[in-house]
Design a protein around this motif. Structure first.
Motif, short mmCIF file in Angstrom:
data_model
loop_
_atom_site.label_atom_id
_atom_site.label_comp_id
_atom_site.label_asym_id
_atom_site.label_seq_id
_atom_site.Cartn_x
_atom_site.Cartn_y
_atom_site.Cartn_z
N ALA A 81 0.83 -1.21 0.00
CA ALA A 81 0.00 0.00 0.00
C ALA A 81 0.87 1.25 0.00
O ALA A 81 1.91 1.32 0.66
N ARG A 82 0.43 2.25 -0.74
CA ARG A 82 1.13 3.53 -0.77
C ARG A 82 0.91 4.26 0.55
O ARG A 82 -0.09 4.03 1.24
N PRO A 83 1.83 5.17 0.91
CA PRO A 83 1.68 5.90 2.18
C PRO A 83 0.38 6.67 2.29
O PRO A 83 -0.21 6.75 3.37
N ASN A 84 -0.10 7.22 1.17
CA ASN A 84 -1.34 7.99 1.23
C ASN A 84 -2.58 7.10 1.38
O ASN A 84 -3.69 7.60 1.53
N VAL A 85 -2.37 5.79 1.35
CA VAL A 85 -3.45 4.84 1.56
C VAL A 85 -3.34 4.20 2.93
O VAL A 85 -4.31 4.15 3.70
N ALA A 86 -2.15 3.73 3.24
CA ALA A 86 -1.94 3.02 4.51
C ALA A 86 -1.80 3.96 5.70
O ALA A 86 -2.09 3.58 6.83
N GLY A 87 -1.34 5.19 5.45
CA GLY A 87 -1.05 6.10 6.55
C GLY A 87 0.38 5.93 7.02
O GLY A 87 0.97 4.84 6.89
N HIS A 88 0.98 6.97 7.55
CA HIS A 88 2.40 6.95 7.90
C HIS A 88 2.72 6.08 9.11
O HIS A 88 3.89 5.83 9.39
N ASP A 89 1.72 5.61 9.81
CA ASP A 89 1.96 4.73 10.96
C ASP A 89 1.93 3.26 10.57
O ASP A 89 2.11 2.39 11.42
N ASN A 90 1.69 2.99 9.31
CA ASN A 90 1.59 1.60 8.88
C ASN A 90 2.33 1.41 7.56
O ASN A 90 1.74 1.48 6.48
N ALA A 91 3.63 1.17 7.68
CA ALA A 91 4.47 1.03 6.48
C ALA A 91 4.58 -0.40 5.99
O ALA A 91 5.34 -0.69 5.07
N HIS A 92 3.86 -1.31 6.61
CA HIS A 92 4.03 -2.74 6.28
C HIS A 92 2.73 -3.38 5.81
O HIS A 92 2.47 -4.55 6.08
N THR A 93 1.92 -2.62 5.08
CA THR A 93 0.68 -3.17 4.55
C THR A 93 0.93 -3.76 3.17
O THR A 93 1.15 -3.04 2.20
N PHE A 94 0.91 -5.08 3.09
CA PHE A 94 1.07 -5.79 1.83
C PHE A 94 -0.15 -6.67 1.60
O PHE A 94 -0.61 -7.37 2.50
N LYS A 95 -0.69 -6.62 0.38
CA LYS A 95 -1.79 -7.49 0.00
C LYS A 95 -1.41 -8.22 -1.29
O LYS A 95 -1.40 -7.62 -2.37
N PHE A 96 -1.04 -9.46 -1.15
CA PHE A 96 -0.52 -10.27 -2.25
C PHE A 96 -1.44 -10.21 -3.47
O PHE A 96 -2.64 -10.47 -3.37
N LEU A 97 -0.84 -9.85 -4.61
CA LEU A 97 -1.50 -9.75 -5.92
C LEU A 97 -2.49 -8.59 -6.04
O LEU A 97 -3.09 -8.39 -7.10
N LYS A 98 -2.65 -7.80 -4.97
CA LYS A 98 -3.58 -6.66 -5.01
C LYS A 98 -3.14 -5.61 -6.02
O LYS A 98 -3.97 -4.88 -6.58
#
Length: 203
Positions: A81-98
């Motif tokens: 996820a891009r920072p403007n989507v995940a927020g700066h407190d969550n840099a580890h949002t991965f969604k496989f094949l998303k």
């Protein structure tokens, strides 16, 4: 990632219209810019009988496509996820094949940065053969400009620092490998197709 993102996106610089416009201009150099510049250079080189320009355009274009191929496969598969989507407190949002279905999940690695850095080894590699002393000027200028592209993507809140660094590495690797391949295999099939009789003549 989080401290850097917070620092880059500090409210004062983000509110600066001049910086925002500059980021967009610089970002252009990592998106449509290389294609427009390269395409124009190739056309001029072929029509005006300027083999050096045509070679430079073809070989840097090859580097860009190789780099973007690797980057595209990674970003669509990993789905960060891009920072403007995940927020700066969550840099580890991965969604496989998303990343195959949403641009919002194509953060890692940075394609703009890959493209910007892929062009640089090609340009410096070609120009160093024509004007060996130019390397000390051309190299720092081009790599500095490429670094600004990565910074602009962070400023626009589209990438984390850990997206930009691997993107730069992929770009440099693709550029170096392409330059080495084309210089050790002059007149290869792609050059023959795009450069015709000039495939063996770099000027």
């Amino acid at each position: 990632d989080r401290p850097i993102a917070t620092q880059v996106r500090d409210s004062a610089p983000v509110a600066n219209t001049k910086l925002e416009n500059a980021a967009k201009v610089i970002g252009f150099l990592g998106s449509a810019g290389p294609f427009i510049i390269g395409g124009t250079m190739y056309a001029v080189g072929r029509w005006a009988d300027m083999p050096r320009a045509a070679h430079l355009a073809v070989h840097t274009g090859e580097a860009v496509f190789v780099g973007l191929g690797v980057t595209g496969l990674l970003k669509t598969t990993l789905g960060r996820a891009r920072p403007n989507v995940a927020g700066h407190d969550n840099a580890h949002t991965f969604k496989f094949l998303k990343g195959f279905t949403s641009d919002y999940y194509q953060a890692f690695p940075s394609g703009h940065t890959t493209m910007a850095f892929a062009v640089r080894p090609g340009v410096t590699g070609e120009t160093s053969e024509w004007w060996p002393r130019s390397t000390w000027i051309v190299g720092p200028v081009l790599y500095g400009g490429a670094a600004l592209v990565g910074l602009s993507r962070m400023y626009e809140d589209k990438h984390w620092a850990s997206d930009v660094v691997p993107g730069a590495a992929i770009g440099v690797f693709a550029g170096l490998k392409t330059v080495r391949f084309t210089h050790t295999r002059e007149g290869n099939r792609i050059d023959r197709w795009l450069l015709g009789d000039d495939a063996d003549a770099r000027g």
